[in-house]
Design an enzyme around this catalytic site. Structure first.
Site, short mmCIF file in Angstrom:
data_model
loop_
_atom_site.label_atom_id
_atom_site.label_comp_id
_atom_site.label_asym_id
_atom_site.label_seq_id
_atom_site.Cartn_x
_atom_site.Cartn_y
_atom_site.Cartn_z
N VAL A 16 14.97 -53.15 20.24
CA VAL A 16 13.75 -53.09 21.06
C VAL A 16 12.52 -52.82 20.20
O VAL A 16 11.50 -53.51 20.31
CB VAL A 16 13.90 -52.01 22.15
CG1 VAL A 16 12.60 -51.83 22.93
CG2 VAL A 16 15.04 -52.38 23.11
N LYS A 105 15.82 -44.61 28.94
CA LYS A 105 16.10 -44.13 30.31
C LYS A 105 16.85 -42.80 30.31
O LYS A 105 16.62 -41.95 31.16
CB LYS A 105 16.85 -45.20 31.11
CG LYS A 105 18.27 -45.53 30.72
CD LYS A 105 18.51 -46.37 29.51
CE LYS A 105 18.04 -47.78 29.56
NZ LYS A 105 18.62 -48.65 28.52
N GLU A 128 8.30 -48.72 32.16
CA GLU A 128 8.79 -49.98 32.74
C GLU A 128 10.00 -50.51 31.97
O GLU A 128 10.96 -51.02 32.55
CB GLU A 128 7.68 -51.02 32.73
CG GLU A 128 8.00 -52.31 33.47
CD GLU A 128 8.13 -52.09 34.96
OE1 GLU A 128 9.27 -52.08 35.44
OE2 GLU A 128 7.11 -51.91 35.65
N VAL A 131 13.88 -49.50 32.70
CA VAL A 131 14.68 -49.98 33.84
C VAL A 131 14.53 -51.50 33.95
O VAL A 131 13.43 -52.01 34.19
CB VAL A 131 14.22 -49.34 35.17
CG1 VAL A 131 15.14 -49.78 36.31
CG2 VAL A 131 14.18 -47.83 35.07
N GLY A 185 22.85 -57.52 21.26
CA GLY A 185 21.90 -56.40 21.29
C GLY A 185 21.67 -55.86 22.69
O GLY A 185 20.72 -55.12 22.92
N GLU A 188 24.14 -50.31 24.58
CA GLU A 188 23.58 -49.10 23.98
C GLU A 188 24.28 -48.84 22.65
O GLU A 188 25.36 -49.39 22.38
CB GLU A 188 23.82 -47.90 24.93
CG GLU A 188 23.12 -48.02 26.26
CD GLU A 188 21.60 -48.15 26.11
OE1 GLU A 188 20.98 -47.22 25.59
OE2 GLU A 188 21.04 -49.19 26.50
N ASP A 199 24.32 -45.53 32.02
CA ASP A 199 23.06 -46.26 31.82
C ASP A 199 22.46 -46.67 33.17
O ASP A 199 21.28 -46.44 33.44
CB ASP A 199 23.33 -47.50 30.94
CG ASP A 199 22.08 -48.34 30.73
OD1 ASP A 199 21.28 -48.01 29.85
OD2 ASP A 199 21.91 -49.33 31.47
N LYS A 203 18.94 -45.32 35.17
CA LYS A 203 17.92 -46.24 35.71
C LYS A 203 17.72 -45.97 37.21
O LYS A 203 16.59 -45.94 37.71
CB LYS A 203 18.35 -47.69 35.47
CG LYS A 203 18.33 -48.07 33.99
CD LYS A 203 19.08 -49.36 33.74
CE LYS A 203 18.94 -49.83 32.31
NZ LYS A 203 19.89 -50.89 31.94
N GLY A 299 17.70 -57.01 26.15
CA GLY A 299 17.33 -57.89 25.04
C GLY A 299 15.98 -57.49 24.47
O GLY A 299 15.13 -56.95 25.20
#
Ligand code: NAP
Ligand code: HSE
Length: 328
Positions: A16, A105, A128, A131, A185, A188, A199, A203, A299
């Site tokens: 990310v 998250k 943003e 989630v 990717g 986690e 996860d 969220k 992604g």
């Protein structure tokens, strides 16, 4: 006239964080035009600062995320580390008046102070990206549906498990499908967070906090995940035209119910449209009725899109931007 400069500090440069740094660089001029200020990435904190970071030429790289969060020269902290310590960094940044934009998250959904800030629509906290990646569901609940009574939120919120279940429908083995999700990717750093449902639960906690305006933590969610035993269930369901998906749902009657579990979905259920890394979220509210969001939920680039959007909103809050006056 030279535009003012806002300095951005980034924590994390993995799937990310690196996609975000690339997108920030590629969109410099567009963002400056939209904001009336330049966003400059000045430092990046990672765990291993000596690793080659091809896209970060000229940016200071170090391993002290806490000092980045505390650094008065950083106006906006973007956090994409997945570290459990991130809640402290985000709180420190906001406490000194910087903006915090996070994709993490677990850090948010485990921290009552940050959740309360979200429930209160704090202008310096944005998540943003935490989630459903680029699906604008956080902003929808935070702003667009802010005047509404929310009845329920349901979603397929985890890309990794959806990817695995889709591959199993196509004949893959559980383990091979998980390895592929990791290669893309989507998973986690510890994929157990995806498989266990943790996860998706984090969220859901963030969405429920926004919908019902009080801190709801990941621990408040009754959570079940998936493992290799799901394969036979998936194949039998498929023979009947149905699909198994890890479903997250929250609904309010006398009390608030929060649950994540694998479910067999009727083919006409909108959540059954979730395939590969697609997330689907459905919200029912008093006035709007049913609303649905659909799109890639994991992604690098997808998540960077959400981080950029949050960065602009947070930057406007910092510079106190006002639009020009309108001729009557
Ligand atoms: P990742 O590829 O494992 O990258 C994590 C990055 O954070 C790495 O650069 C790592 O440094 C750095 N890091 C870890 N602990 C740190 C610490 N204590 N201090 C400073 N840096 C630290 O993870 P990712 O997939 O990018 O995910 C990052 C976050 O975004 C997670 O919270 C995840 O849940 C969230 N997210 C991920 C996706 C996705 O599709 N992957 C989508 C939405 C949200 P090194 O490079 O030196 O190891
Ligand atoms: N591991 C997460 C998923 C990343 O698979 O959905 C996106 O939040």
């Amino acid at each position: 006239m030279a535009l003012p400069v806002l300095r951005v500090g980034l924590i994390g440069n993995g799937t990310v964080g690196s996609a975000f740094a690339t997108a920030l660089d590629a969109n410099q001029e567009r963002l400056a035009q939209r904001l009336g200020a330049r966003l400059r990435l000045t430092q990046v904190a990672v765990r291993h600062p000596d690793r080659h970071r091809g896209t970060l030429a000229g940016v200071r790289i170090h391993d002290d995320a806490e000092s980045l969060a505390n650094d008065a020269s950083v106006d906006l902290v973007v956090e994409a580390s997945g570290s459990p310590d991130a809640a402290t960094w985000l709180r420190r940044a906001i406490a000194r008046g910087a903006a915090a934009v996070s994709a993490n998250k677990q850090a948010i959904a485990g921290d009552r102070v940050l959740l309360q800030a979200l429930a209160d629509r704090h202008p310096l906290l944005h998540c943003e990206a935490a989630v459903a990646a680029a699906l604008p569901i956080v902003r929808a609940l935070r702003d667009s549906l802010d005047g509404e009574e929310i009845h329920n939120v349901r979603g397929v919120l985890n890309g990794t498990t959806t990817y695995i279940l889709t591959q199993i429908e196509r004949g893959a083995r559980f383990r091979d499908a998980l390895l592929l999700a990791q290669e893309h990717g989507y998973a986690e750093a510890d994929a157990e967070a995806d498989l266990s449902g943790r996860d998706a639960a984090a969220k859901l906690a963030i969405l429920a906090t926004l919908a019902w305006r009080r801190p709801i933590t990941v621990h408040d969610v009754d959570t079940k995940g998936i493992n290799g035993n799901i394969v036979d269930v998936v194949r039998v369901a498929r023979e009947h035209g149905s699909r198994v998906r890890l479903v997250a749902e929250a609904w309010a009657d006398d009390t608030l119910h929060l649950r994540v579990e694998p479910k067999i979905l009727h083919p006409h259920d909108v959540l059954a449209r979730a395939e590969n890394v697609v997330n689907v979220v459905e919200v029912h509210s008093a006035l709007a009725g049913p609303l649905v969001w659909y799109g890639a939920g994991a992604g690098g680039a997808r998540t960077a899109s959400a981080l950029l959007g949050d960065l602009l909103v947070a930057s406007r809050a910092l510079v106190g931007a006002t639009a020009g006056s309108i001729a009557a």
